[in-house]
Design an enzyme around this catalytic site. Structure first.
Site, mmCIF file in Angstrom:
data_model
loop_
_atom_site.group_PDB
_atom_site.id
_atom_site.type_symbol
_atom_site.label_atom_id
_atom_site.label_comp_id
_atom_site.label_asym_id
_atom_site.label_seq_id
_atom_site.Cartn_x
_atom_site.Cartn_y
_atom_site.Cartn_z
ATOM 1 N N ILE A 119 0.847 -1.198 0.000
ATOM 2 C CA ILE A 119 0.000 0.000 0.000
ATOM 3 C C ILE A 119 0.885 1.251 0.000
ATOM 4 O O ILE A 119 1.446 1.650 1.029
ATOM 5 C CB ILE A 119 -0.987 -0.013 1.192
ATOM 6 C CG1 ILE A 119 -1.790 -1.333 1.174
ATOM 7 C CG2 ILE A 119 -1.911 1.201 1.137
ATOM 8 C CD1 ILE A 119 -2.524 -1.635 -0.129
ATOM 9 N N THR A 120 0.955 1.849 -1.194
ATOM 10 C CA THR A 120 1.765 3.055 -1.371
ATOM 11 C C THR A 120 1.234 4.168 -0.463
ATOM 12 O O THR A 120 0.022 4.381 -0.404
ATOM 13 C CB THR A 120 1.733 3.498 -2.849
ATOM 14 O OG1 THR A 120 2.174 2.416 -3.643
ATOM 15 C CG2 THR A 120 2.617 4.717 -3.089
ATOM 16 N N ARG A 168 -4.323 5.668 -13.663
ATOM 17 C CA ARG A 168 -3.395 5.264 -14.732
ATOM 18 C C ARG A 168 -2.925 6.463 -15.560
ATOM 19 O O ARG A 168 -1.822 6.438 -16.126
ATOM 20 C CB ARG A 168 -4.060 4.178 -15.592
ATOM 21 C CG ARG A 168 -4.145 2.875 -14.821
ATOM 22 C CD ARG A 168 -5.076 1.832 -15.387
ATOM 23 N NE ARG A 168 -5.164 0.710 -14.425
ATOM 24 C CZ ARG A 168 -6.076 -0.235 -14.455
ATOM 25 N NH1 ARG A 168 -7.007 -0.244 -15.395
ATOM 26 N NH2 ARG A 168 -6.078 -1.205 -13.552
ATOM 27 N N GLN A 216 26.822 8.720 -34.331
ATOM 28 C CA GLN A 216 25.463 8.382 -34.750
ATOM 29 C C GLN A 216 24.813 7.347 -33.819
ATOM 30 O O GLN A 216 23.590 7.385 -33.592
ATOM 31 C CB GLN A 216 25.510 7.843 -36.186
ATOM 32 C CG GLN A 216 24.285 8.199 -36.973
ATOM 33 C CD GLN A 216 24.406 7.834 -38.429
ATOM 34 O OE1 GLN A 216 24.721 6.700 -38.780
ATOM 35 N NE2 GLN A 216 24.157 8.793 -39.293
ATOM 36 N N GLN A 259 23.201 2.954 -21.101
ATOM 37 C CA GLN A 259 24.121 2.625 -22.202
ATOM 38 C C GLN A 259 24.878 3.875 -22.668
ATOM 39 O O GLN A 259 26.080 3.813 -22.933
ATOM 40 C CB GLN A 259 23.311 2.006 -23.365
ATOM 41 C CG GLN A 259 24.122 1.149 -24.289
ATOM 42 C CD GLN A 259 24.667 -0.113 -23.616
ATOM 43 O OE1 GLN A 259 24.183 -0.521 -22.573
ATOM 44 N NE2 GLN A 259 25.690 -0.700 -24.203
ATOM 45 N N GLY A 292 27.451 4.542 -20.222
ATOM 46 C CA GLY A 292 28.462 3.477 -20.122
ATOM 47 C C GLY A 292 28.706 3.105 -18.672
ATOM 48 O O GLY A 292 27.769 3.008 -17.873
ATOM 49 N N GLU A 312 -0.804 0.047 -10.234
ATOM 50 C CA GLU A 312 -2.058 0.513 -10.849
ATOM 51 C C GLU A 312 -2.409 -0.303 -12.094
ATOM 52 O O GLU A 312 -2.961 0.215 -13.066
ATOM 53 C CB GLU A 312 -2.020 2.023 -11.091
ATOM 54 C CG GLU A 312 -1.766 2.732 -9.754
ATOM 55 C CD GLU A 312 -2.245 4.142 -9.670
ATOM 56 O OE1 GLU A 312 -3.173 4.494 -10.388
ATOM 57 O OE2 GLU A 312 -1.685 4.893 -8.845
ATOM 58 N N GLY A 313 -2.064 -1.584 -12.038
ATOM 59 C CA GLY A 313 -2.338 -2.516 -13.131
ATOM 60 C C GLY A 313 -1.089 -2.760 -13.943
ATOM 61 O O GLY A 313 -0.510 -1.825 -14.515
HETATM 62 N N1 CAA Z 1 -15.033 1.131 -14.374
HETATM 63 C C1 CAA Z 1 -16.223 0.759 -13.837
HETATM 64 N N2 CAA Z 1 -16.616 -0.545 -13.757
HETATM 65 C C2 CAA Z 1 -15.756 -1.465 -14.219
HETATM 66 C C3 CAA Z 1 -14.519 -1.155 -14.773
HETATM 67 C C4 CAA Z 1 -14.166 0.218 -14.845
HETATM 68 N N3 CAA Z 1 -12.986 0.612 -15.368
HETATM 69 N N4 CAA Z 1 -13.886 -2.277 -15.136
HETATM 70 C C5 CAA Z 1 -14.720 -3.285 -14.843
HETATM 71 N N5 CAA Z 1 -15.857 -2.793 -14.283
HETATM 72 C C6 CAA Z 1 -17.027 -3.553 -13.869
HETATM 73 C C7 CAA Z 1 -17.586 -4.354 -15.027
HETATM 74 O O1 CAA Z 1 -18.509 -3.588 -15.772
HETATM 75 C C8 CAA Z 1 -18.251 -5.501 -14.322
HETATM 76 O O2 CAA Z 1 -19.501 -5.078 -13.841
HETATM 77 P P1 CAA Z 1 -20.753 -6.106 -13.721
HETATM 78 O O3 CAA Z 1 -20.328 -7.184 -12.759
HETATM 79 O O4 CAA Z 1 -21.862 -5.243 -13.210
HETATM 80 O O5 CAA Z 1 -20.966 -6.633 -15.112
HETATM 81 C C9 CAA Z 1 -17.356 -5.735 -13.131
HETATM 82 O O6 CAA Z 1 -16.642 -4.516 -12.916
HETATM 83 C C10 CAA Z 1 -16.373 -6.859 -13.334
HETATM 84 O O7 CAA Z 1 -15.631 -6.594 -14.516
HETATM 85 P P2 CAA Z 1 -14.669 -7.681 -15.138
HETATM 86 O O8 CAA Z 1 -15.427 -8.970 -15.329
HETATM 87 O O9 CAA Z 1 -13.985 -7.074 -16.308
HETATM 88 O O10 CAA Z 1 -13.647 -7.906 -13.898
HETATM 89 P P3 CAA Z 1 -12.436 -8.899 -13.727
HETATM 90 O O11 CAA Z 1 -12.523 -9.498 -12.386
HETATM 91 O O12 CAA Z 1 -12.316 -9.786 -14.931
HETATM 92 O O13 CAA Z 1 -11.175 -7.883 -13.648
HETATM 93 C C11 CAA Z 1 -9.422 -6.480 -14.470
HETATM 94 C C12 CAA Z 1 -10.884 -6.962 -14.599
HETATM 95 C C13 CAA Z 1 -9.253 -5.466 -15.582
HETATM 96 C C14 CAA Z 1 -8.434 -7.586 -14.652
HETATM 97 C C15 CAA Z 1 -9.254 -5.825 -13.076
HETATM 98 O O14 CAA Z 1 -9.283 -6.794 -12.055
HETATM 99 C C16 CAA Z 1 -8.006 -5.003 -12.929
HETATM 100 O O15 CAA Z 1 -7.934 -3.866 -13.411
HETATM 101 N N6 CAA Z 1 -6.992 -5.548 -12.239
HETATM 102 C C17 CAA Z 1 -5.785 -4.809 -11.892
HETATM 103 C C18 CAA Z 1 -5.937 -4.213 -10.536
HETATM 104 C C19 CAA Z 1 -4.999 -3.074 -10.328
HETATM 105 O O16 CAA Z 1 -4.823 -2.198 -11.165
HETATM 106 N N7 CAA Z 1 -4.416 -3.042 -9.147
HETATM 107 C C20 CAA Z 1 -3.585 -1.956 -8.750
HETATM 108 C C21 CAA Z 1 -3.594 -1.826 -7.269
HETATM 109 S S1 CAA Z 1 -3.594 -0.191 -6.682
HETATM 110 C C22 CAA Z 1 -2.026 0.389 -6.837
HETATM 111 O O17 CAA Z 1 -1.209 -0.149 -7.517
HETATM 112 C C23 CAA Z 1 -1.777 1.667 -6.111
HETATM 113 C C24 CAA Z 1 -0.341 1.977 -5.977
HETATM 114 O O18 CAA Z 1 0.436 1.300 -5.339
HETATM 115 C C25 CAA Z 1 0.198 3.210 -6.543
#
Ligand code: CAA
Length: 381
Positions: free
Chosen positions: A157-158, A243, A279, A336, A339, A363-364
């Site tokens: 958790i950042t 993102r 170059q 690079q 060096g 963030e994914g």
């Molecule tokens: N906005 C709103 N709703 C969304 C959405 C979005 N961008 N993306 C999906 N949903 C909704 C869908 O519409 C769906 O709704 P219903 O159930 O009503 O149909 C529901 O969410 C589920 O969608 P999916 O079936 O697509 O969900 P999934 O379980 O297959 O996951 C995923 C999709 C894209 C893989 C997602 O899990 C994801 O983005 N994962 C990565 C998580 C991530 O980014 N983590 C980062 C942590 S925080 C961080 O990093 C902070 C830091 O340290 C700086």
């Protein structure tokens, strides 16, 4: 089509650049070396309005647009990626969801101090067993009278060790999968909340992250953010905006790699002339500059779409995917160009190399961005 920034955006960019060059850059190596949270820079960012940039003034923010946010993120991250992500988490992952889903009372209590920088926020979604698959939450929240009782562990958790407030996600109904996830506002000093030791990281070492242990944390019902069961949508839509910030951070890191390489190449001589006249080096610099320009345009477009209240989920994912890729490439090429000097901590480019990597993960991951893009394509978006 308009490619010029507004007067206000140019002013934000200049303010951020002046601050970053004068106050952030001189400390970046030390912050990295000492793994130090730059509290004094966070305070200065609060004074400049950089901690709640796109939050309306009514709620303590600077009332700017997301393009301005991207501009400032690039400048701060060009100087110090650690400082950049502290800023980005507070703006995108703490202020933004409370602004979009909070009640007026919650905004008054939580958003105003976060957006003014009096308090710092974090985003507690990831868990030891739920990183990319964030619907696989194990943290539970059970209703007990007027309270929610929350137990579980959050990971990576950042801002966690230095945060005052977390936007927290927990399962309120395990049988419903992602529709059983609920968002909460958690004061980090609440009874039952404990942070683990700060993570010992490859890069962004001035940005503190940790595990958060939640042990029968009893939150009053008014700490619920949005409706029960919509937490996954709160998280996903928040990350869409986040993102853009990380894409801008990656552009900033790539620019640091290019600018440092250019400066070095103009003075370092081999075979009787500055290496910038070879170059082999010119081609590297030209590729870096071109890719930075493309990444920046993707980032600005995603930010602009968010400002227009148009869908931007695919564009934000594309911006982050591309910008994080070229940041890593630019940092690798910068080493690079330098060096042997690129491999030692006396010069800044090994730090850019270490800092760039996280932009392909948090963030994914890049793989998740491709999934988001492919899902959008499948829907004809
Ligand atoms: N906005 C709103 N709703 C969304 C959405 C979005 N961008 N993306 C999906 N949903 C909704 C869908 O519409 C769906 O709704 P219903 O159930 O009503 O149909 C529901 O969410 C589920 O969608 P999916 O079936 O697509 O969900 P999934 O379980 O297959 O996951 C995923 C999709 C894209 C893989 C997602 O899990 C994801 O983005 N994962 C990565 C998580 C991530 O980014 N983590 C980062 C942590 S925080 C961080 O990093 C902070 C830091 O340290 C700086």
């Amino acid at each position: 089509m308009q490619f010029t920034l507004t007067e206000e955006q140019v002013l934000v960019q200049k303010t951020a650049r002046d601050f970053a060059q004068a106050e952030v850059l001189p400390k970046a190596a030390e912050i990295d070396r000492e793994h130090r949270h730059p509290a004094e820079l966070v305070k200065r960012m609060a004074e400049l309005g950089f901690l709640g940039m796109a939050i309306p003034e009514q709620w303590g923010g600077a009332g700017m647009d997301h393009v301005s946010y991207a501009l400032a993120m690039e400048e701060i991250s060009r100087a110090c990626a650690s400082t950049g992500v502290i800023m980005s988490v507070n703006n995108s992952l703490a202020c933004d969801p409370i602004h979009r889903f909070g009640t007026d009372a919650q905004k008054q209590t939580w958003l105003v101090p976060l957006a003014t920088g009096k308090k710092l926020g974090c985003f507690a979604l990831s868990e030891p067993e739920a990183g990319s698959d964030s619907a696989a939450q194990r943290t539970t929240a059970t209703r007990d009278g007027s309270e929610w009782v929350i137990s579980g562990i959050k990971n990576w958790i950042t801002n966690g060790p230095v945060a005052d407030v977390a936007v927290l996600f927990a399962m309120t109904d395990r049988t419903l999968g992602n529709r059983g996830i609920t968002a909460f506002i958690l004061p980090m000093d609440h009874k039952g909340v404990r942070c683990g030791p700060p993570d010992d990281k490859l890069g962004i070492r001035g940005s503190k992250s940790c595990q958060i242990f939640l042990d029968d944390v009893r939150l009053p019902a008014d700490h619920l953010l949005g409706e029960p069961g919509v937490g996954f949508k709160v998280a996903m839509s928040t990350l869409d905006g986040g993102r853009i910030g990380i894409a801008a951070q990656a552009v900033g890191i790539a620019r640091a790699a290019l600018e440092d390489s250019l400066g070095y190449a103009q003075t370092r001589k081999t075979f009787g002339k500055p290496i910038a006249q070879h170059q082999a080096i010119q081609f590297k610099l030209a590729d870096m500059a071109t890719e930075i320009e493309a990444a920046r345009l993707l980032t600005w477009r995603a930010a602009w779409l968010k400002d227009q209240k148009l869908p931007f989920n695919k564009e934000a994912a594309m911006a982050k995917l591309f910008a994080s890729d070229i940041a890593n490439k630019a940092a690798r090429e910068a080493i690079q160009v330098f060096g042997g000097n690129g491999y030692v901590t006396e010069y800044p480019v090994e730090r850019h190399f270490r800092d760039a990597k996280i932009t392909e993960i948090y963030e994914g991951t890049s793989e998740i961005q491709r999934l988001v893009i492919a899902n959008a394509l499948a829907k004809g978006l």
